[in-house]
Design a protein around this motif. Structure first.
Motif, mmCIF file in Angstrom:
data_model
loop_
_atom_site.group_PDB
_atom_site.id
_atom_site.type_symbol
_atom_site.label_atom_id
_atom_site.label_comp_id
_atom_site.label_asym_id
_atom_site.label_seq_id
_atom_site.Cartn_x
_atom_site.Cartn_y
_atom_site.Cartn_z
ATOM 1 N N SER A 1 0.845 -1.196 0.000
ATOM 2 C CA SER A 1 0.000 0.000 0.000
ATOM 3 C C SER A 1 0.874 1.237 0.000
ATOM 4 O O SER A 1 1.989 1.241 0.525
ATOM 5 C CB SER A 1 -0.920 0.010 1.229
ATOM 6 N N ASP B 21 -3.289 4.014 -2.559
ATOM 7 C CA ASP B 21 -3.232 2.883 -3.493
ATOM 8 C C ASP B 21 -3.005 1.642 -2.644
ATOM 9 O O ASP B 21 -1.925 1.451 -2.081
ATOM 10 C CB ASP B 21 -2.109 3.070 -4.504
ATOM 11 N N GLU C 16 -3.324 -2.547 -2.218
ATOM 12 C CA GLU C 16 -3.504 -3.905 -2.724
ATOM 13 C C GLU C 16 -3.384 -4.852 -1.537
ATOM 14 O O GLU C 16 -2.292 -5.342 -1.228
ATOM 15 C CB GLU C 16 -2.470 -4.228 -3.795
ATOM 16 N N ASP D 131 -7.534 -4.435 -5.848
ATOM 17 C CA ASP D 131 -6.771 -3.193 -6.026
ATOM 18 C C ASP D 131 -7.723 -2.019 -5.850
ATOM 19 O O ASP D 131 -8.745 -1.931 -6.535
ATOM 20 C CB ASP D 131 -6.138 -3.162 -7.426
ATOM 21 N N ARG E 52 -7.895 2.300 -5.443
ATOM 22 C CA ARG E 52 -7.212 3.591 -5.529
ATOM 23 C C ARG E 52 -8.205 4.709 -5.221
ATOM 24 O O ARG E 52 -9.274 4.785 -5.824
ATOM 25 C CB ARG E 52 -6.606 3.802 -6.920
#
Length: 721
Positions: free
Chosen positions: A227, A252, A254, A286, A288
């Motif tokens: 991240s 972001d 993951e 994922d 964002r």
């Protein structure tokens, strides 16, 4: 851009640490507010303004509600690097999160999920899509987290019957430059690099930037995650009458592509499969998030202020996973199902503006009135690849080939929604005497949701139109409107001790507002409503010893959807309730000792609820513990050495309405030691889950437990200047 930002953060952090550690020795840590280990007494948060519980600018002692504040420094000292593990240190807050809800869902006072526990970032309401919110997830840039327990619809709208969490990030310091850095490494090849810097560019313009990168191989097979969290803020403050702030936050994330471990008969964990991950090998999660916020706070005249915040939130989320598993211990096999590919592309615009008027009354009393409006526009494109020939297989419980994600339909846009929210609110505080005050509020909110299904050409390759998806395809919109209010009284026995009581109403959505869709009888449904009666006492202990709170409450939620007989009509006549108590205690003890503790005990149940031919009346709603507690003991052995122990206890939780499947209660203990090499450089050693307890953070359905990490260790180097 994302890759370069990560590299810049990783490469620059060791330089920050070296630079921050140089320089002359500072004075003793207890006398230097910039010291790396603060050994002074903890601040009494009850005496500070609690903005989440009221816009009136009053302290927690003056507020007729239960509000707790967790400071960012304390969270980082405990080692709580992720949002959920941090906020569940507050009284009565427990985790109910899964990857499907963004790993952020919580339970408060018997009500859970994003439909009952609202989440704010810097005072801005985030509206979930399909019950999902994915930001924030990192505590590095957090200044504090405020938790308001109990219905808060009168302040923030539908979706807050259980409570509200407000994550408040760090802001520029216009007095001086300050910075901090961290580099840590631990079990499962987990590391974190983080840095922050803030200070005055000019006498009236300040800057703050923060960044954090985390990566781990995880504690289950194929459990890798990473991240990146970045934030920046500019504040223009030419005088005490005007503040203008522009900030942007980026995340972001993951997380582990892990949907839980199947258990035997929904109740028992087989330790032999503790580390297995039954998702496919090429799974994707994922998320964002971008958040831009522009705020103006100005004093227009004596006793008259205006505050206006405009914002834009954008989120892009993607899942491609095989999510459901059933374990057969007799054959040592696991059946897998439910291959879901989903994309959320969401944008939220909004503004909230309020005007505050303070009017002096006779003697030392005054009246404070706040009026304002709250506007939101949310546009969502929802894509999925729900296959007509779903991926089902059976694999050995251990030593299996995870396989790949099967997508025969294609991940493409399926529908879009448009949600418009407009609300008007008012709050008032009338000081009848210097000790007795009345606090009230009201809010009218209108929600308008539109939904359209995309129409494809016969080949299914191109969108050629769209059709309304509400009310059986004949109408594109559904309107909800509601009015909520609260009335409370506060009596200050002394300036440090308050008694309070309140009655407050609230509203939860039918499902998720932004992805609402239904037909037939359900289209006529309204938002479920509720109310709470609460009384409590809170106060500061003498001679700076600490603070304590106690609250008792009863919350009732009406208009649950009930089906009395199999295939019978759905009716909004059900009810659930929660009756309980919460207490917290913070002590600054002699010999450098300090204690922070809280506990919750509730009776949460369905008062009237049935589905088909099954009556669940009297049962406990899934995911809700009847008791929980936290305790943190610290010892400032010297000005250089600090020792900590943290304990978390959560009672049993059921995973279905029938209450025949449950997650056992658990106690987990963490230990930590911090040693200051200088006043600006420290080393932290941590041992988490020291007794290596196998326990579940939450459940995915009634058959899978999302297990917490086993015993693990880490070492960190921190620098501050």
């Amino acid at each position: 851009m994302i890759i370069s930002a990560r590299r810049a953060l990783i490469l620059s952090t060791p330089i920050w640490i070296i630079g921050a550690a140089t320089g002359a020795q500072a004075q003793a840590a207890a006398d230097d507010e910039r010291a790396i280990i603060v050994t002074a007494q903890r601040e009494a948060m009850l005496a500070q303004e609690a903005a989440t519980s009221s816009r009136l600018g009053i302290t927690a002692l003056e507020t007729p509600a239960s509000v707790a504040t967790l400071t960012g420094d304390e969270l980082r000292a405990r080692g709580d690097v992720q949002y959920v593990e941090a906020v569940t240190r507050a009284p009565g807050v427990t985790a109910s999160s899964t990857p499907g809800d963004g790993n952020t869902a919580l339970s408060i006072r018997g009500f859970g999920g994003h439909g009952s526990v609202m989440q704010l970032v810097n005072g801005v309401r985030m509206l979930p899509a399909a019950g999902t919110i994915t930001f924030p997830f990192d505590t590095w840039n957090v200044e504090r987290i405020e938790v308001l327990n109990g219905p808060a619809s009168v302040l923030y709208g539908q979706g807050a019957l259980g409570g509200v969490i407000n994550v408040i990030p760090k802001t520029p310091n216009l007095a001086r430059w300050e910075g901090d850095t961290l580099a840590s490494y631990g079990s499962f090849d987990t590391f974190q690099l983080a840095a922050g810097l803030g200070g005055p560019i000019t006498r009236s313009l300040g800057l703050r930037v923060d960044g954090s990168y985390r990566q781990s191989d995880g504690y289950v097979d194929r459990g890798d995650s990473n991240s990146l969290a970045l934030s920046g803020a500019l504040e223009f403050r030419p005088n005490d009458d005007l503040s203008v702030v522009l900030r942007h936050d980026f995340g972001d994330n993951e997380p582990m592509r892990y949907w839980g471990t199947p258990v035997v008969n929904g109740n028992t964990l087989d330790p032999s499969i503790r580390r297995e991950n039954y998702n496919v090998g090429d799974a994707v999660i994922d998320w964002r998030d971008h958040r831009t916020q522009f705020s103006v706070d100005a004093r227009l005249a004596e006793g008259l202020r205006v505050n206006s915040t405009s914002y834009r939130l954008s989120t892009l989320r993607r899942w491609e996973n095989l999510e459901s598993y059933s374990y057969n211990p007799a054959t040592q096999t696991v059946a897998r199902a439910d291959n879901f590919g989903i994309v959320h592309d969401l944008v939220q615009w909004g503004n909230q503006t309020s005007l505050t008027l303070e009017t002096p009354l006779s003697g030392q009393t005054r009246n404070t009135l706040v009026v304002g409006a709250d506007l939101n526009w949310i546009d969502l494109d929802y894509s999925h690849s729900f296959a007509t020939d779903p991926q089902n297989d059976v694999v050995p419980a251990t030593g299996f080939d995870p396989g790949t994600f099967l997508d025969t339909v294609g991940l493409a846009p399926r529908y879009r929604t448009a949600t418009r929210v407009i609300a008007f609110f008012a709050e008032d505080r009338l000081e009848i005497t210097p000790r007795l005050s009345l606090v009230g509020g009201l809010r009218y909110e209108e929600n308008r949701v539109g939904r359209w299904n995309y129409v494809y050409n016969p080949a299914g390759t191109q969108i050629i139109g769209e059709t309304p998806a509400l009310a059986g395809g004949t109408e594109a919109y559904k309107n909800f409107d509601h009015f909520t209010w609260r009335a409370g009284v506060v009596y200050e026995v002394t300036p440090e001790l308050s008694l309070y009581g309140q009655y407050v109403t609230g509203v939860d959505p039918v499902g998720t507002l932004t992805t609402f869709t239904t037909s037939g009888a359900q289209f006529a449904f309204t938002n479920p409503t509720g109310n709470m009666v609460e009384a409590g006492v809170k106060g500061l202990l003498p001679r700076g010893l600490g603070q304590a709170t106690l609250a008792v409450f009863r919350i009732v939620k009406n208009d649950l959807t009930v089906q009395r007989v199999t295939n019978g009509p759905l009716e909004q006549i059900g009810q659930q309730s929660s009756t309980g108590a919460e207490a917290s205690l913070s002590l600054n003890l002699p010999f450098g000792l300090g204690l922070d503790a809280n506990a919750m005990l509730i009776d949460a149940k369905y008062d009237d609820f049935a589905s088909g031919a099954v009556d669940f009346t009297g049962n406990t709603p899934p995911g809700v513990p009847q008791a929980s507690a936290n305790a943190s003991l610290r010892w400032d052995a010297t000005q250089q050495l600090q020792l900590r122990s943290n304990l978390r206890w959560v009672g049993k939780r059921y995973t279905n309405n029938a209450n025949d499947r449950r997650i056992p209660s658990f106690i987990v203990v963490d230990l930590a030691a911090s040693y200051a090499l200088t006043d600006n450089l420290a080393v932290d050693l941590r041992a988490n889950n020291v007794f290596d307890t196998n326990y579940a953070l939450s459940a995915y359905g009634s058959n899978q437990w999302l297990l917490a990490p086993p015993r693990n260790y880490s070492v960190a180097v921190r620098a501050a200047f």
